[in-house]
Design an enzyme around this catalytic site. Structure first.
Site, PDB file in Angstrom:
ATOM      1  N   HIS A   1      19.455  -6.443  84.186  1.00  0.00           N
ATOM      2  CA  HIS A   1      19.371  -5.803  83.080  1.00  0.00           C
ATOM      3  C   HIS A   1      20.667  -5.119  83.291  1.00  0.00           C
ATOM      4  O   HIS A   1      20.697  -5.003  84.864  1.00  0.00           O
ATOM      5  CB  HIS A   1      18.290  -5.290  83.545  1.00  0.00           C
ATOM      6  CG  HIS A   1      16.578  -5.700  83.988  1.00  0.00           C
ATOM      7  ND1 HIS A   1      15.519  -6.056  84.837  1.00  0.00           N
ATOM      8  CD2 HIS A   1      15.937  -6.093  82.654  1.00  0.00           C
ATOM      9  CE1 HIS A   1      14.383  -6.661  85.086  1.00  0.00           C
ATOM     10  NE2 HIS A   1      14.745  -6.353  83.606  1.00  0.00           N
TER      11      HIS A   1
ATOM     12  N   ASP B   1      22.576  -8.042  87.729  1.00  0.00           N
ATOM     13  CA  ASP B   1      20.950  -7.954  87.595  1.00  0.00           C
ATOM     14  C   ASP B   1      20.987  -8.308  86.686  1.00  0.00           C
ATOM     15  O   ASP B   1      21.738  -8.089  85.796  1.00  0.00           O
ATOM     16  CB  ASP B   1      20.038  -6.835  88.538  1.00  0.00           C
ATOM     17  CG  ASP B   1      18.743  -6.651  88.058  1.00  0.00           C
ATOM     18  OD1 ASP B   1      18.085  -6.410  88.943  1.00  0.00           O
ATOM     19  OD2 ASP B   1      18.774  -6.207  86.757  1.00  0.00           O
TER      20      ASP B   1
ATOM     21  N   HIS C   1      19.070   2.242  87.793  1.00  0.00           N
ATOM     22  CA  HIS C   1      18.926   2.595  86.322  1.00  0.00           C
ATOM     23  C   HIS C   1      18.980   3.992  86.985  1.00  0.00           C
ATOM     24  O   HIS C   1      18.669   4.647  85.463  1.00  0.00           O
ATOM     25  CB  HIS C   1      17.873   1.954  86.323  1.00  0.00           C
ATOM     26  CG  HIS C   1      17.662   0.219  85.734  1.00  0.00           C
ATOM     27  ND1 HIS C   1      18.160  -0.155  84.675  1.00  0.00           N
ATOM     28  CD2 HIS C   1      16.795  -0.317  85.983  1.00  0.00           C
ATOM     29  CE1 HIS C   1      18.265  -0.883  84.987  1.00  0.00           C
ATOM     30  NE2 HIS C   1      17.350  -1.393  85.549  1.00  0.00           N
TER      31      HIS C   1
END
Ligand code: ZN
Length: 621
Positions: free
Chosen positions: A461, A459, A422
């Site tokens: 996300h 993942d 991220h």
């Protein structure tokens, strides 16, 4: 000769004891089998015909017990003797003997060219016992089978011979189910030669000393070598090939020993590349090399206690416990011996600046040093050690890339934290500070010239940080499988996000509906990810391997199991075999329920090793 590995690896039936005993008797009759003590005053060489002072023959009972222990009775005595004596480059073995010591079988021979003796070789074959703890209820484990190279010497220049012989032995002992080579690298050429062959220091402290001495040499000679370059060395083989472009003088004595400074006995000057010169002049070391008998692929594992120094507040899902549990499980699964341990290093700041704004990294460093409890956003909890741990995590991925691109391992799993996918150029979010996989991709390109890199992020996300960093790069393909952004953090990763400018088409987002499981994940993977890898033809595949799409994971809404990870790992390896010699570096991202994180990561690592995992039933049909 070729051994059937299923026969010696413990799968096939052992040979009848009477065949083994007959084999002993035949060798005794031919004067090729004796008993011996390991006391060096008892074992004596004289170069001509009577190499050992030996005792009488041991009892059949003792010989058989030893044979069973070392070879599991899956090979005959004469077969071993023949296999140990190949003819290579016109050199053969003469007077080859098997000697039975108390706990080992020795092989001793002269190396001959025609009738002329040009060297000798002694090997010890034994089983290393695990220490027994008397008061603990652990069953005694069988221990590793070891080949100790007690001595090899050649009078003539025959590096090619030793190298070919060693290749032969590697295949042979792999087939015989042995686990390790061991030796004392004491000879002048040996120290460099064995390091190049992949022998590492038995003792990590000894290696740290070796690295420190190299650093001291660099300082003393004022060489144009950055401290960083020395720090990233984590295996003797990397020292052997270090800075081949940089020649330094060394001085040889009359008996063939080298030193870095000229003195009365070391007078003859040579110029060698830095790493080679350093090893030629270094102290002897105890070396070992693992024989990867029980896994088809050699998998590196990046691991460091330094990753635990990043602490989050109590109750935070991204805690050091995640890695501690994984490491404990690796030990309990008996996987430590089959993995190549790789040490991460703190990367050069320049290589991080290829991914992050220097001012951003500096702000992060200051926040951690000040003792702030979080950085940038509240979910990015930090502690004093967070900055160093985050840098080390990025350097961990670089260490994995070093191992895979130098051929030391076939693939690698980087068990790093904090996670990274991220993190953007100047932004920390979602427990991420430094984008590990992105830093690794940039490093693979700058340090190894890998042109086309495919990053697969599974993942749960969306890997928004990684996507943004490579948005406009047509040569770094970013693909993310994740829960649909309408339902899941961070709210990006829609299908229409396909890359920008020159990078248009080099981003692929595959969102999955909430509650999707193995079937949906694998179908999407086969339908969209596989063809995109095929079309892109990468030179390296990086995985952002989060395990939070697991049904037991508390932080998102997909319902996958270990089967999906095993399936995707296996298919990625197949594609990597086809396009880039199997080069896959997998980087841990999320996964927040300890049990499912550990079981998924273990299944993933075992699949990277080429072991048969659990059948992925959902993948069929
Ligand atoms: Zn995640």
């Amino acid at each position: 000769m070729a051994f059937d590995t299923t026969r010696v690896g413990g799968v096939g039936e052992p040979l009848p004891e009477r065949d083994i005993l007959e084999g002993f008797d035949r060798l005794i009759a031919a004067d090729r089998l004796f008993g011996a003590d390991l006391n060096s005053s008892v074992i004596k060489k004289s170069g001509k015909g009577t190499p050992f002072l030996v005792r009488r023959h041991p009892s059949h009972h003792r010989m058989l017990a030893l044979w069973r222990d070392i070879f599991a009775n899956r090979v005959l005595p004469q077969e071993v003797l023949d296999a140990l004596a190949p003819e290579v480059l016109g050199l053969a073995h003469g007077d080859g003997l098997l000697l039975f010591g108390k706990d080992r079988v020795l092989y001793d021979c002269r190396i001959v060219r025609g009738n002329e003796a040009v060297g000798h070789l002694t090997l010890s074959l034994y089983r290393e016992r695990e220490p027994v703890f008397r008061f603990l209820p652990f069953p005694r484990r069988p221990g590793h089978r070891i080949v100790y190279i007690e001595g090899i010497s050649l009078s003539a220049q025959s590096t090619g011979y030793a190298s070919s012989l060693f290749r032969h032995y590697e295949r042979l002992f792999h087939g015989l189910g042995f686990h390790r080579f061991r030796l004392k690298a004491s000879l002048t050429v040996g120290k460099y030669y064995w390091a190049k062959e992949g022998f590492d220091c038995e003792d990590r402290k000894q290696f740290a000393e070796m690295r420190e001495n190299l650093h001291a040499l660099v300082r003393r000679l004022g060489l144009p070598v950055e401290e960083q370059e020395v720090r990233r060395l984590n295996h003797a083989s990397m020292v052997a090939t270090f800075r081949r472009d940089l020649l330094i003088p060394v001085y040889r004595s009359a008996d063939g020993y080298y030193a870095t400074a000229r003195d009365a006995s070391h007078a003859e000057e040579f110029r060698f590349p830095l790493g080679k010169a350093f090893l030629l002049c270094s102290d002897p070391w105890d070396g070992y090399k693992v024989i990867y008998t029980d896994t088809p692929r050699r998998t590196g594992l990046v691991w460091s206690e330094g990753f635990l120094d990043h602490e989050s507040r109590p109750g935070h899902p991204e805690s050091p416990k995640r890695l501690e549990a994984l490491f404990t499980a690796l030990r309990e699964e008996g996987m430590r011996e089959s993995l190549i341990f790789l040490e991460p290093y703190v990367p050069a700041m320049a290589s991080l600046h290829a991914v992050h704004d220097p001012a951003y990294l500096e702000a992060f460093r200051e926040a951690a040093a000040r003792g702030d409890r979080h950085f940038a956003v509240r979910d990015c909890a930090i502690s004093k050690g967070s900055y160093e741990a985050a840098l080390l995590a990025a350097g961990g991925v670089m260490a994995g890339i070093d191992a895979v691109l130098s051929g030391r391992s076939d693939n690698a799993f980087c068990a790093v934290r904090p996670p990274g996918h991220h993190a953007g150029r100047s932004s920390a979010m979602g427990f991420c500070f430094v984008n590990n996989v992105a830093a690794g991709a940039r490093y693979a390109r700058s340090a190894y010239g890998v042109e086309r890199i495919y990053i697969l992020d599974w993942d749960v996300h969306h890997g928004n940080g990684t996507q943004a960093l490579f948005d406009e790069d047509p040569l770094t393909f970013f693909c993310s499988l994740h829960e649909h952004p309408s339902f899941c953090y961070p709210g990006t990763g829609r299908r229409l996000e396909k890359g920008k400018g020159a990078g248009a088409g080099a981003t692929l987002n595959v969102p999955l509906a909430p509650h999707a499981g193995d079937r949906e994940m694998i179908e999407a993977f086969e339908r969209e990810v596989v063809p995109s890898i095929e079309a892109f033809r990468p030179g390296l595949i990086l995985l952002s391997a989060g395990f939070d799409a697991h049904r037991d994971d508390p932080i998102a809404g997909l319902e996958c199991t270990e089967d999906a990870y095993v399936h995707m790992t296996r298919r990625v390896l197949e594609l990597a075999d086809r396009h880039c010699e199997g080069r896959v570096v997998s980087v841990l991202e999320g996964g927040y329920r300890t049990e499912s994180l550990v079981s998924s990561a273990i299944a993933h690592i075992k699949t990277l090793q080429g072991r048969e995992g659990s059948p992925c039933s959902s993948a069929r049909g």
